[in-house]
Design a protein around this motif. Structure first.
Motif, short mmCIF file in Angstrom:
data_model
loop_
_atom_site.label_atom_id
_atom_site.label_comp_id
_atom_site.label_asym_id
_atom_site.label_seq_id
_atom_site.Cartn_x
_atom_site.Cartn_y
_atom_site.Cartn_z
N MET B 60 0.85 -1.19 0.00
CA MET B 60 0.00 0.00 0.00
C MET B 60 0.89 1.25 0.00
N VAL B 61 0.55 2.18 -0.87
CA VAL B 61 1.26 3.47 -0.92
C VAL B 61 0.19 4.55 -0.75
N GLU B 62 0.29 5.33 0.32
CA GLU B 62 -0.73 6.36 0.54
C GLU B 62 -0.14 7.60 1.18
N GLY B 63 -0.95 8.65 1.22
CA GLY B 63 -0.48 9.92 1.77
C GLY B 63 -0.63 11.01 0.72
N LEU B 113 -2.82 0.47 -4.30
CA LEU B 113 -2.50 -0.93 -3.98
C LEU B 113 -1.62 -1.46 -5.11
N LEU B 114 -0.42 -1.94 -4.74
CA LEU B 114 0.47 -2.54 -5.74
C LEU B 114 0.46 -4.05 -5.54
N LEU B 155 4.24 4.03 3.31
CA LEU B 155 4.40 2.77 2.60
C LEU B 155 4.17 1.62 3.58
N SER B 156 3.37 0.65 3.20
CA SER B 156 3.18 -0.50 4.07
C SER B 156 2.93 -1.75 3.24
N SER B 157 3.22 -2.89 3.84
CA SER B 157 2.95 -4.17 3.17
C SER B 157 1.83 -4.87 3.92
N ARG B 158 0.77 -5.23 3.21
CA ARG B 158 -0.30 -5.98 3.86
C ARG B 158 -0.26 -7.44 3.43
N SER B 159 0.89 -7.85 2.83
CA SER B 159 1.00 -9.19 2.26
C SER B 159 0.70 -10.30 3.27
#
Lengths: 125, 383
Positions: B60-63, B113-114, B155-159
């Motif tokens: 996830m890339v947000e802001g 969402l990548l 930046l975060s990973s929700r994997s």
């Protein structure tokens, strides 16, 4: 997995059936299951002489190519042409119509080096 | 890598329970097939199939700075994406080489969402993190003239917390309605929507990697087994089959969709790979742009081309050499027996002057040369 008691086996998953001075060779049920769908077989050339553990044929699945080895020293006297049209025979009847080739063996004593069904079962777990 | 070091998806137990053959893939234990690669392939071409894609990374890339920053990192133009739509794009290194190919979904104005390749997830995350922390400046290779406002990017990973499945095949619409209700619309191509399923929220994207109509569905890991089993149960009426990575590979190769690690690598750029369509060189800046501009100007040295064997024979495989009139001109990167065509097909990088549709080439297989023809994409088209 089906491992018939009346056959001999190699570590590299070939089965061997004694037929007088000849041996008929294919790959085991375990091997066909690991290979997945067989789509191409490169048969050995007739009259080819091979040493034990020499790569002599190739079985290809959708995913990969695998060598098939001569279990003992001998000469190719028969190959299973039916596999050229229907390589899936190896998956469906690994011990029957899916045989790959017949070797005329140089020395019957060489067969003593091969595994029996119990030893092969132990190998594949 | 030992088996104990391999990760498992939230659907692993379901695969084992259903008798799938499990193999290590990109650090994960994944089903390669349930019954037969060919049967699973045909199920997707003729009816519908379901694949576990939980191993794929979800970043996830947000802001407030997310859109502008991400557009300097990825090759395609995110400004062209409306909220609720995704696009295929590349993450490149400073040499223009491909770190990963991925789909970027615009979830909200400044939220993306990548969906990235399993084996590259950690590397992608580290790369993105490096560029959020350090920003980009003119003194960095591939840097911008002005640093992007990366302090406003989260930046975060929700994997680890999310799973996913791909449901693909001509009967997808019927199955979709059976799962989500007759009055719920399938999202249009490349759109992503949130839908209610059994009391929880799932995201449904109209996309895939098989060439068939289909969706990818993302859900919390705790909902994975429930969704998977529901899809298989409702899908029975439509001839559904659970499918493994083997069929996923043959399906994508028939369509000439590239596989990272085989057809794509940090040594190859998207123009060589024939995927320049997903690179927007009119964007003022993104990592690798200068190299791609030069490649476009001078033309790539080698090109990725699809080919088809001329005769029935052994299937082509990765790393086989490609010849033209006895001269080695390239190497196969993907190859198999196409279950749809029942014929050997593949993709290879060949030197650019030879990369012409219809050109006759030879593939060397076990020291023998087998003739093949360079084809146009895709290798398989429904009649």
């Amino acid at each position: 997995m089906n491992v018939p008691d009346d056959l001999l086996y190699t570590e590299s998953h070939e089965w061997i059936k004694r037929e007088g001075e000849n041996v008929r060779i294919g790959v085991t049920d375990h091997a066909q299951s690991e290979l997945t769908d067989v789509v191409y077989v490169e048969l050995p050339k007739m009259d080819r002489q091979a040493n034990a553990k020499e790569a002599i044929a190739v079985v290809e699945s959708v995913k990969a190519a695998s060598d098939i080895y001569a279990p003992v020293k001998g000469t190719v006297v028969e190959v299973n042409k039916a596999l050229e049209a229907d390589p899936g025979l190896i998956n469906r009847e690994p011990y029957g119509q899916g045989w790959i080739f017949v070797l005329k063996i140089d020395n019957a004593d060489d067969l003593k080096q091969l595994k029996d069904a119990a030893a092969y079962k132990e190998q594949i777990g | 890598m030992s088996e104990t070091a391999q990760k498992t998806t939230p659907l692993y137990q379901e695969h084992v329970r259903r008798g799938a053959k499990i193999i290590p893939f990109g650090g994960w234990l994944m089903p390669v097939q349930y019954t037969s690669i060919i049967e699973e392939h045909q199920a997707v071409r003729n009816n519908v199939g379901i694949f576990d894609i939980s191993h794929m990374g979800q970043l996830m890339v947000e802001g407030t700075g997310a859109r502008a920053w991400l557009n300097t990192i990825l090759t395609n133009n995110i400004d062209k994406l409306e909220v609720g739509i995704g696009q295929y794009t590349f993450l490149l290194n400073e040499r223009g080489g491909i770190i990963d190919d991925l789909i970027a979904y615009r979830i909200d104005e400044e939220k993306f969402l990548l969906v990235v390749n399993a084996s590259r997830t950690d590397e992608d995350f580290a790369w993105l993190e490096k560029y959020t922390e350090e920003g980009r400046s003119p003194d960095r290779p591939g840097g911008l003239e002005t640093a992007a406002p990366c302090k406003d990017v989260d930046l975060s990973s929700r994997s680890a917390d999310f799973g996913g499945v791909a449901i693909q095949g001509p009967r997808i619409a019927e199955l979709f309605h059976a799962l989500f209700g007759e009055d719920v619309d399938l999202p249009p191509r490349n759109h992503i929507v949130d839908l209610e399923f059994g009391g929880t929220n799932v995201s449904v994207a109209r996309t895939g990697y098989t060439g068939e109509d289909g969706v990818e569905v993302f859900f919390r890991a705790s909902d994975a087994a429930k969704f998977w089993n529901a899809a298989l149960e409702k899908g029975k009426a439509f001839g559904i089959k659970p499918c493994g990575l083997g069929a996923r590979d043959t399906l994508r190769l028939e369509m000439c969709y590239p596989l990272n690690g085989s057809d794509l690598s940090p040594e190859r750029n998207p123009i060589e790979a024939g995927l320049g369509f997903f690179v927007d060189l009119t964007k003022p800046n993104f990592i690798g742009r200068d190299v791609l501009l030069r490649t476009r100007q001078s033309g790539p040295r080698e090109k990725l081309v699809p080919f088809r064997m001329k005769e029935k024979g052994p299937p082509p495989r990765p790393h086989y050499s490609v010849f033209k009139n006895g001269e080695r001109i390239g190497e196969v990167t993907s190859g198999t027996l196409s279950p749809s065509l029942n014929w050997g097909v593949g993709m290879a990088y060949v030197s650019a002057p030879h990369a012409k549709i219809g050109a006759q080439i030879d593939i060397e297989i076990r020291e023998r040369k087998f003739p093949a023809t360079i084809e146009k994409k895709p290798l398989y088209e429904k009649s």
